[in-house]
Design a protein around this motif. Structure first.
Motif, PDB file in Angstrom:
ATOM      1  N   PHE A  14       0.833  -1.202   0.000  1.00  0.00           N
ATOM      2  CA  PHE A  14       0.000   0.000   0.000  1.00  0.00           C
ATOM      3  C   PHE A  14       0.870   1.255   0.000  1.00  0.00           C
ATOM      4  CE2 PHE A  14      -1.947   3.417   2.496  1.00  0.00           C
ATOM      5  CZ  PHE A  14      -3.108   3.647   1.786  1.00  0.00           C
ATOM      6  N   ASP A  15       1.898   1.277   0.853  1.00  0.00           N
ATOM      7  CA  ASP A  15       2.774   2.447   0.944  1.00  0.00           C
ATOM      8  C   ASP A  15       3.526   2.689  -0.366  1.00  0.00           C
ATOM      9  OD1 ASP A  15       2.109   2.841   3.656  1.00  0.00           O
ATOM     10  OD2 ASP A  15       3.623   1.394   4.290  1.00  0.00           O
ATOM     11  N   LEU A  16       3.988   1.611  -1.002  1.00  0.00           N
ATOM     12  CA  LEU A  16       4.690   1.760  -2.285  1.00  0.00           C
ATOM     13  C   LEU A  16       3.759   2.347  -3.339  1.00  0.00           C
ATOM     14  CD1 LEU A  16       6.798  -1.541  -2.623  1.00  0.00           C
ATOM     15  CD2 LEU A  16       7.571   0.730  -1.922  1.00  0.00           C
ATOM     16  N   LYS A  17       2.507   1.903  -3.336  1.00  0.00           N
ATOM     17  CA  LYS A  17       1.537   2.442  -4.291  1.00  0.00           C
ATOM     18  C   LYS A  17       1.298   3.927  -4.055  1.00  0.00           C
ATOM     19  CE  LYS A  17      -1.059  -1.831  -5.142  1.00  0.00           C
ATOM     20  NZ  LYS A  17      -2.381  -2.499  -4.974  1.00  0.00           N
ATOM     21  N   PRO A  48      11.227   7.442 -11.043  1.00  0.00           N
ATOM     22  CA  PRO A  48      11.180   6.117 -10.407  1.00  0.00           C
ATOM     23  C   PRO A  48       9.809   5.455 -10.453  1.00  0.00           C
ATOM     24  CG  PRO A  48      12.091   7.805  -8.913  1.00  0.00           C
ATOM     25  CD  PRO A  48      11.404   8.512 -10.038  1.00  0.00           C
ATOM     26  N   VAL A  49       8.787   6.176 -10.899  1.00  0.00           N
ATOM     27  CA  VAL A  49       7.410   5.706 -10.747  1.00  0.00           C
ATOM     28  C   VAL A  49       7.149   4.389 -11.466  1.00  0.00           C
ATOM     29  CG1 VAL A  49       4.997   6.214 -11.281  1.00  0.00           C
ATOM     30  CG2 VAL A  49       6.457   7.991 -10.307  1.00  0.00           C
ATOM     31  N   ALA A  50       7.487   4.298 -12.746  1.00  0.00           N
ATOM     32  CA  ALA A  50       7.206   3.085 -13.518  1.00  0.00           C
ATOM     33  C   ALA A  50       7.872   1.874 -12.871  1.00  0.00           C
ATOM     34  CB  ALA A  50       7.678   3.245 -14.959  1.00  0.00           C
ATOM     35  N   THR A  51       9.116   2.036 -12.413  1.00  0.00           N
ATOM     36  CA  THR A  51       9.833   0.930 -11.786  1.00  0.00           C
ATOM     37  C   THR A  51       9.150   0.486 -10.507  1.00  0.00           C
ATOM     38  OG1 THR A  51      11.897   1.805 -12.686  1.00  0.00           O
ATOM     39  CG2 THR A  51      12.081   0.166 -10.955  1.00  0.00           C
ATOM     40  N   ILE A  52       8.661   1.445  -9.723  1.00  0.00           N
ATOM     41  CA  ILE A  52       7.933   1.105  -8.497  1.00  0.00           C
ATOM     42  C   ILE A  52       6.692   0.293  -8.830  1.00  0.00           C
ATOM     43  CG2 ILE A  52       6.575   2.042  -6.576  1.00  0.00           C
ATOM     44  CD1 ILE A  52       8.532   4.404  -6.492  1.00  0.00           C
ATOM     45  N   PHE A  53       5.956   0.723  -9.855  1.00  0.00           N
ATOM     46  CA  PHE A  53       4.739  -0.004 -10.222  1.00  0.00           C
ATOM     47  C   PHE A  53       5.057  -1.355 -10.866  1.00  0.00           C
ATOM     48  CE2 PHE A  53       2.471   4.242 -10.157  1.00  0.00           C
ATOM     49  CZ  PHE A  53       1.728   3.916  -9.031  1.00  0.00           C
ATOM     50  N   PHE A  55       7.536  -3.230  -9.905  1.00  0.00           N
ATOM     51  CA  PHE A  55       7.819  -4.058  -8.728  1.00  0.00           C
ATOM     52  C   PHE A  55       6.519  -4.462  -8.032  1.00  0.00           C
ATOM     53  CE2 PHE A  55       8.523  -4.457  -4.147  1.00  0.00           C
ATOM     54  CZ  PHE A  55       9.520  -5.417  -4.107  1.00  0.00           C
ATOM     55  N   VAL A  56       5.608  -3.502  -7.875  1.00  0.00           N
ATOM     56  CA  VAL A  56       4.326  -3.776  -7.230  1.00  0.00           C
ATOM     57  C   VAL A  56       3.524  -4.800  -8.040  1.00  0.00           C
ATOM     58  CG1 VAL A  56       2.082  -2.770  -6.647  1.00  0.00           C
ATOM     59  CG2 VAL A  56       4.176  -1.588  -5.993  1.00  0.00           C
ATOM     60  N   SER A  57       3.626  -4.740  -9.374  1.00  0.00           N
ATOM     61  CA  SER A  57       2.903  -5.709 -10.208  1.00  0.00           C
ATOM     62  C   SER A  57       3.428  -7.120  -9.990  1.00  0.00           C
ATOM     63  CB  SER A  57       3.008  -5.326 -11.692  1.00  0.00           C
ATOM     64  OG  SER A  57       4.299  -5.586 -12.222  1.00  0.00           O
ATOM     65  N   VAL A  58       4.722  -7.253  -9.724  1.00  0.00           N
ATOM     66  CA  VAL A  58       5.301  -8.563  -9.404  1.00  0.00           C
ATOM     67  C   VAL A  58       4.694  -9.092  -8.112  1.00  0.00           C
ATOM     68  CG1 VAL A  58       7.402  -9.802  -8.764  1.00  0.00           C
ATOM     69  CG2 VAL A  58       7.464  -8.118 -10.611  1.00  0.00           C
ATOM     70  N   GLU A  59       4.625  -8.227  -7.101  1.00  0.00           N
ATOM     71  CA  GLU A  59       4.037  -8.632  -5.820  1.00  0.00           C
ATOM     72  C   GLU A  59       2.558  -8.954  -5.991  1.00  0.00           C
ATOM     73  OE1 GLU A  59       5.769  -8.860  -2.635  1.00  0.00           O
ATOM     74  OE2 GLU A  59       7.268  -9.007  -4.232  1.00  0.00           O
ATOM     75  N   GLY A  60       1.858  -8.123  -6.761  1.00  0.00           N
ATOM     76  CA  GLY A  60       0.437  -8.348  -6.972  1.00  0.00           C
ATOM     77  C   GLY A  60       0.166  -9.656  -7.696  1.00  0.00           C
ATOM     78  N   PHE A  61       0.934  -9.925  -8.748  1.00  0.00           N
ATOM     79  CA  PHE A  61       0.752 -11.158  -9.509  1.00  0.00           C
ATOM     80  C   PHE A  61       1.104 -12.376  -8.667  1.00  0.00           C
ATOM     81  CE2 PHE A  61       2.529 -14.521 -12.204  1.00  0.00           C
ATOM     82  CZ  PHE A  61       1.446 -14.770 -13.039  1.00  0.00           C
ATOM     83  N   ILE A 231      16.683   4.690 -10.934  1.00  0.00           N
ATOM     84  CA  ILE A 231      17.385   3.889  -9.923  1.00  0.00           C
ATOM     85  C   ILE A 231      16.944   4.261  -8.505  1.00  0.00           C
ATOM     86  CG2 ILE A 231      19.421   3.529 -11.374  1.00  0.00           C
ATOM     87  CD1 ILE A 231      20.877   5.635  -9.714  1.00  0.00           C
ATOM     88  N   PHE A 232      16.386   5.461  -8.335  1.00  0.00           N
ATOM     89  CA  PHE A 232      15.938   5.864  -7.003  1.00  0.00           C
ATOM     90  C   PHE A 232      14.727   5.064  -6.540  1.00  0.00           C
ATOM     91  CE2 PHE A 232      18.240   9.802  -8.277  1.00  0.00           C
ATOM     92  CZ  PHE A 232      19.199   9.757  -7.264  1.00  0.00           C
ATOM     93  N   ALA A 233      14.138   4.285  -7.435  1.00  0.00           N
ATOM     94  CA  ALA A 233      13.064   3.379  -7.029  1.00  0.00           C
ATOM     95  C   ALA A 233      13.585   2.324  -6.062  1.00  0.00           C
ATOM     96  CB  ALA A 233      12.451   2.707  -8.257  1.00  0.00           C
ATOM     97  N   ILE A 234      14.888   2.097  -6.101  1.00  0.00           N
ATOM     98  CA  ILE A 234      15.493   1.100  -5.217  1.00  0.00           C
ATOM     99  C   ILE A 234      15.284   1.466  -3.750  1.00  0.00           C
ATOM    100  CG2 ILE A 234      17.713   0.134  -4.454  1.00  0.00           C
ATOM    101  CD1 ILE A 234      18.621   0.226  -7.371  1.00  0.00           C
ATOM    102  N   ILE A 235      15.247   2.758  -3.443  1.00  0.00           N
ATOM    103  CA  ILE A 235      15.135   3.187  -2.042  1.00  0.00           C
ATOM    104  C   ILE A 235      13.836   2.702  -1.399  1.00  0.00           C
ATOM    105  CG2 ILE A 235      15.030   5.170  -0.478  1.00  0.00           C
ATOM    106  CD1 ILE A 235      16.878   6.647  -2.440  1.00  0.00           C
ATOM    107  N   PRO A 236      12.650   3.041  -1.949  1.00  0.00           N
ATOM    108  CA  PRO A 236      11.432   2.509  -1.316  1.00  0.00           C
ATOM    109  C   PRO A 236      11.316   0.996  -1.412  1.00  0.00           C
ATOM    110  CG  PRO A 236      10.900   3.644  -3.375  1.00  0.00           C
ATOM    111  CD  PRO A 236      12.326   3.960  -3.063  1.00  0.00           C
ATOM    112  N   ILE A 237      11.823   0.410  -2.504  1.00  0.00           N
ATOM    113  CA  ILE A 237      11.769  -1.049  -2.638  1.00  0.00           C
ATOM    114  C   ILE A 237      12.613  -1.716  -1.551  1.00  0.00           C
ATOM    115  CG2 ILE A 237      12.432  -2.997  -4.113  1.00  0.00           C
ATOM    116  CD1 ILE A 237      11.656  -1.263  -6.528  1.00  0.00           C
ATOM    117  N   ALA A 238      13.767  -1.099  -1.231  1.00  0.00           N
ATOM    118  CA  ALA A 238      14.638  -1.646  -0.190  1.00  0.00           C
ATOM    119  C   ALA A 238      13.985  -1.578   1.185  1.00  0.00           C
ATOM    120  CB  ALA A 238      15.965  -0.883  -0.169  1.00  0.00           C
TER     121      ALA A 238
END
Length: 273
Positions: A14-17, A48-53, A55-61, A231-238
């Motif tokens: 939820f927070d990543l979204k 970073p937005v597309a990369t975050i989404f 990643f979220v799509s991987v979790e969602g799937f 690459i800054f998408a790595i921060i919230p993903i981490a």
């Protein structure tokens, strides 16, 4: 550093979204209102937005109970967004801004490849030719359509019409908002159990994408060619703790087109050039 991150993994899906949505709004404000003087760093925030989404799509799937339904939701979102973009642009205009936003296509291509991979892998174990073929189609069709679009783009009559229909009916990798880099979602899925390898794929994609956009001339990295900032998408993903958090299942499907169309209409009414 690893110990620090492990102790501070507090972000849920939820927070990543929410982070992705907020950054996305800044990016689209810049897209629609750059002609009115909105600063370029608004655009930086959106990288970073597309990369975050993805990643979220991987979790969602991975965690959805109905993978086929998940894929259908993305395809329907793609259709609705495509029709809406066309209608809004027919009624309003904002300088030279082309309303081509449709992240649903990128997500569909990535999730389709994930689903196809699962079906193909299961088919090998069961020696099921039919499932194996359907899995291969799910993975490869966006690429085959891209090849067709590449050769038909300069055609006339039937070819121009078919080009439009293909783009509308089924998402292709070439026609995706992030082009072939939408397959980053698929690669993140392949290494979903290894976060460090996911970071590596993001870094590789950022370097390649930046070079691709600048024809391997890494200039204007803070003004024109800023895609490396993904690459800054790595921060919230981490900081992700692998928990779902609050549910916002359909909010994104509504908010994404609504805010883009709303900003475009507002910019048009204000006479932004």
């Amino acid at each position: 550093m690893t110990t620090f991150l492990n102790k501070h993994k507090s972000l849920t899906t939820f927070d990543l979204k929410v982070i992705g949505l907020v950054l996305m709004v800044f990016d689209h404000i810049h897209q629609m209102f750059a002609g009115a003087g909105v600063p370029g760093w608004f655009n930086w925030l959106g990288r970073p937005v597309a990369t975050i989404f993805f990643f979220v799509s991987v979790e969602g799937f991975t965690h959805t109970h109905d993978k086929k339904k998940y894929l259908w939701r993305l395809l329907i979102g793609y259709w609705i967004m495509g029709v809406g973009d066309a209608l809004i642009q027919a009624l309003f205009s904002v300088g030279n801004v082309a309303l081509m936003n449709n992240i649903f296509g990128d997500l569909f291509v990535g999730v389709s490849a994930m689903y196809g991979y699962e079906k193909f892998k299961a088919a090998l174990k069961k020696h099921d030719l039919k499932s194996g073929l359907s899995g291969s189609v799910l993975i490869g069709l966006p690429l085959l359509l891209s090849l067709y679009l590449h050769f038909s783009v300069q055609g006339r009559g039937f070819f121009q019409l078919s080009n439009i229909l293909v783009n509308f009916i089924y998402p292709s990798a070439a026609g995706a908002e992030n082009a072939y880099f939408c397959y980053l979602a698929f690669f993140l899925y392949l290494v979903k159990d290894n976060r460090k390898l996911q970071y590596l794929f993001i870094v590789i994609a950022a370097i390649w994408y930046t070079g691709y956009l600048s024809y391997w001339q890494f200039n204007d990295l803070f003004t024109v060619n800023i895609q490396w900032m993904m690459i800054f998408a790595i921060i919230p993903i981490a900081l992700y703790n692998s928990k779902r958090g609050k549910s916002m299942k359909y909010f994104f499907y509504i908010f994404y087109p609504a805010h883009i169309w709303g900003l475009f209409i507002l910019a048009s009414l204000l006479g932004v050039k």
